[in-house]
Design a protein around this motif. Structure first.
Motif, mmCIF file in Angstrom:
data_model
loop_
_atom_site.group_PDB
_atom_site.id
_atom_site.type_symbol
_atom_site.label_atom_id
_atom_site.label_comp_id
_atom_site.label_asym_id
_atom_site.label_seq_id
_atom_site.Cartn_x
_atom_site.Cartn_y
_atom_site.Cartn_z
ATOM 1 N N THR A 49 23.641 1.086 -7.915
ATOM 2 C CA THR A 49 23.059 2.127 -8.792
ATOM 3 C C THR A 49 23.485 3.528 -8.373
ATOM 4 O O THR A 49 23.453 4.459 -9.183
ATOM 5 N N GLY A 50 23.834 3.711 -7.113
ATOM 6 C CA GLY A 50 24.257 5.023 -6.639
ATOM 7 C C GLY A 50 23.121 5.997 -6.439
ATOM 8 O O GLY A 50 23.340 7.204 -6.327
ATOM 9 N N GLY A 51 21.917 5.534 -6.419
ATOM 10 C CA GLY A 51 20.771 6.431 -6.227
ATOM 11 C C GLY A 51 19.666 5.738 -5.454
ATOM 12 O O GLY A 51 19.848 4.633 -4.926
ATOM 13 N N GLN A 52 18.514 6.397 -5.411
ATOM 14 C CA GLN A 52 17.390 5.835 -4.698
ATOM 15 C C GLN A 52 16.761 4.696 -5.498
ATOM 16 O O GLN A 52 16.690 4.752 -6.724
ATOM 17 N N ILE A 53 16.321 3.680 -4.773
ATOM 18 C CA ILE A 53 15.686 2.537 -5.402
ATOM 19 C C ILE A 53 14.309 2.346 -4.781
ATOM 20 O O ILE A 53 14.141 2.388 -3.564
ATOM 21 N N MET A 54 13.327 2.146 -5.629
ATOM 22 C CA MET A 54 11.989 1.842 -5.157
ATOM 23 C C MET A 54 11.565 0.513 -5.768
ATOM 24 O O MET A 54 11.600 0.345 -6.994
ATOM 25 N N LEU A 55 11.204 -0.435 -4.943
ATOM 26 C CA LEU A 55 10.778 -1.751 -5.408
ATOM 27 C C LEU A 55 9.262 -1.795 -5.436
ATOM 28 O O LEU A 55 8.588 -1.508 -4.441
ATOM 29 N N ALA A 56 8.713 -2.138 -6.578
ATOM 30 C CA ALA A 56 7.265 -2.296 -6.725
ATOM 31 C C ALA A 56 6.945 -3.780 -6.701
ATOM 32 O O ALA A 56 7.441 -4.547 -7.534
ATOM 33 N N ILE A 57 6.116 -4.181 -5.740
ATOM 34 C CA ILE A 57 5.833 -5.589 -5.525
ATOM 35 C C ILE A 57 4.340 -5.830 -5.726
ATOM 36 O O ILE A 57 3.506 -5.219 -5.058
ATOM 37 N N THR A 58 4.000 -6.708 -6.652
ATOM 38 C CA THR A 58 2.596 -7.086 -6.854
ATOM 39 C C THR A 58 2.276 -8.241 -5.912
ATOM 40 O O THR A 58 2.300 -9.405 -6.287
ATOM 41 N N ASP A 59 1.979 -7.894 -4.693
ATOM 42 C CA ASP A 59 1.770 -8.881 -3.631
ATOM 43 C C ASP A 59 0.334 -9.413 -3.691
ATOM 44 O O ASP A 59 -0.636 -8.647 -3.629
ATOM 45 N N ASP A 60 0.204 -10.736 -3.771
ATOM 46 C CA ASP A 60 -1.124 -11.340 -3.861
ATOM 47 C C ASP A 60 -1.926 -11.135 -2.581
ATOM 48 O O ASP A 60 -3.148 -10.969 -2.623
ATOM 49 N N LYS A 61 -1.234 -11.171 -1.439
ATOM 50 C CA LYS A 61 -1.933 -10.966 -0.174
ATOM 51 C C LYS A 61 -2.469 -9.542 -0.087
ATOM 52 O O LYS A 61 -3.586 -9.308 0.406
ATOM 53 N N PHE A 62 -1.674 -8.594 -0.552
ATOM 54 C CA PHE A 62 -2.120 -7.197 -0.566
ATOM 55 C C PHE A 62 -3.377 -7.050 -1.419
ATOM 56 O O PHE A 62 -4.346 -6.386 -1.028
ATOM 57 N N LYS A 63 -3.378 -7.665 -2.577
ATOM 58 C CA LYS A 63 -4.539 -7.590 -3.462
ATOM 59 C C LYS A 63 -5.755 -8.254 -2.825
ATOM 60 O O LYS A 63 -6.889 -7.789 -2.997
ATOM 61 N N ARG A 64 -5.516 -9.322 -2.094
ATOM 62 C CA ARG A 64 -6.633 -10.039 -1.480
ATOM 63 C C ARG A 64 -7.329 -9.198 -0.426
ATOM 64 O O ARG A 64 -8.544 -9.303 -0.221
ATOM 65 N N TYR A 65 -6.550 -8.359 0.266
ATOM 66 C CA TYR A 65 -7.124 -7.538 1.325
ATOM 67 C C TYR A 65 -7.865 -6.305 0.790
ATOM 68 O O TYR A 65 -8.555 -5.634 1.556
ATOM 69 N N LEU A 66 -7.718 -5.993 -0.469
ATOM 70 C CA LEU A 66 -8.427 -4.846 -1.037
ATOM 71 C C LEU A 66 -9.928 -5.134 -1.089
ATOM 72 O O LEU A 66 -10.359 -6.174 -1.585
ATOM 73 N N LYS A 67 -10.731 -4.192 -0.583
ATOM 74 C CA LYS A 67 -12.177 -4.380 -0.569
ATOM 75 C C LYS A 67 -12.796 -4.169 -1.947
ATOM 76 O O LYS A 67 -13.794 -4.794 -2.290
ATOM 77 N N HIS A 68 -12.198 -3.270 -2.717
ATOM 78 C CA HIS A 68 -12.712 -2.990 -4.061
ATOM 79 C C HIS A 68 -12.027 -3.920 -5.059
ATOM 80 O O HIS A 68 -10.832 -3.767 -5.350
ATOM 81 N N THR A 69 -12.760 -4.847 -5.585
ATOM 82 C CA THR A 69 -12.171 -5.836 -6.501
ATOM 83 C C THR A 69 -11.648 -5.187 -7.774
ATOM 84 O O THR A 69 -10.751 -5.729 -8.424
ATOM 85 N N GLU A 70 -12.196 -3.999 -8.122
ATOM 86 C CA GLU A 70 -11.741 -3.323 -9.352
ATOM 87 C C GLU A 70 -10.279 -2.909 -9.265
ATOM 88 O O GLU A 70 -9.624 -2.679 -10.288
#
Length: 313
Positions: free
Chosen positions: A68-89
């Motif tokens: 791409t010749g530029g900056q790349i940002m990867l957005a990952i919907t990680d299930d483990k990350f969501k599981r560790y969130l205290k606020h279910t909302e």
């Protein structure tokens, strides 16, 4: 502060305080979400450290960045990350961002680097920086949440805001009729455009109806006279408390076209049976002067001992 504006001042204090409390609660909720993202990101990294820091991950990212010749940002919907969130909302509105940065990019502030695409509704965690000498790359991770306004409000502690808002509403319900009543007692005096405020008199005295009021007759030096109840009033509509003799003397000056009377006329009117009332008149005038100066814009002036004049200051 004038009593007329006291209800408005109280309402504004309560209303503004409720807004400030609501704003503070909203910001506290955003900070709470950011803390939640921090701890969830850290626990996700510790559990998946070997997967995140590996040659295959770095190689795939470098190839994508080179193509791409530029900056790349990867957005990952990680299930483990969501599981560790205290606020279910937040579980359906949060994800992990992954990328590689060199030292020059890393030294820039986030808002200037252009690497993190900061949206208006985004709440970010702190940046987790992994500087691995073996990989010769700097890996950055960040937890990002894009909660709706309703989600932030559900997390917010709005008890103080609601208490102040209800208090301001109840005060408005109570104070509005009182304020209206006081406004109805503002009297326009003649055609002079002078407004007499703060009257606490009855409708019978002033004949107030449908927002109209009785004309008080002539005014002079900020003092008004009501023929109906034989009383003098100051510019705020408060009755001036003269003694009976002071009242009689002021009536004499009031009814005189020039507001000037000789001593002989005054003595003949007030003490017709007294041969020499000069000393009595002098005492009466001396006691009347401070009452006039305190309540009106008028003063009594002596003219060489022959007469007295009621004049405007």
């Amino acid at each position: 502060m004038h009593n007329k504006y006291f209800p408005i001042a109280v309402f504004m204090c309560l209303f503004v305080s409720s807004l400030l409390a609501g704003h503070y609660s909203f910001r506290e909720a955003q900070r709470e979400i950011s803390k939640d993202l921090n701890q969830a990101l850290y626990q996700t990294f510790m559990e998946n450290k070997s997967t995140i820091i590996c040659q295959d991950t770095i190689r795939a990212y470098k190839q994508l960045k080179a193509s791409t010749g530029g900056q790349i940002m990867l957005a990952i919907t990680d299930d483990k990350f969501k599981r560790y969130l205290k606020h279910t909302e937040l579980k359906e509105e949060s994800y992990v961002s992954f990328g590689l940065l060199n030292k020059s990019e890393l030294s820039k502030p986030e808002e200037e680097s252009g690497y993190w695409l900061l949206g208006e509704n985004q709440i970010l965690s702190d940046t987790l920086i992994i500087d691995d000498e073996q990989l010769e790359e700097t890996i950055v991770l960040k937890g990002i949440s894009e909660p709706a306004m309703a989600t932030i409000l559900r997390i917010s502690d709005l008890r103080l805001f609601l208490a102040l808002a209800v208090a301001s509403l109840l005060w408005a319900i109570y104070a509005w009729p009182v304020y209206r009543k006081r406004c109805e007692h503002r009297l326009k005096v003649g055609d002079l455009g002078v407004v007499v405020e703060g009257l606490e008199t009855s409708h019978e005295t002033w004949n107030i109806s449908e927002g109209k009021s009785e004309v008080l007759g002539n005014s002079y030096g900020g003092m008004y006279f009501s023929e109906k109840n034989d009383l003098f009033y100051d510019s705020k509509g408060n009755p001036i408390h003269f003694t009976p003799m002071q009242q009689q003397l002021i009536r004499l000056f009031w009814e005189s076209p020039s507001h000037t009377l000789s001593k002989e006329v005054i003595c003949a009117q007030l003490w017709p049976k007294k041969e020499d009332a000069n000393d009595t008149l002098y005492t009466l005038v001396r006691r009347l002067k401070p009452v006039l100066e305190e309540n009106t814009g008028l003063v009594l002036v002596a003219d060489r001992g022959r007469s007295y004049s009621l004049v405007i200051k």
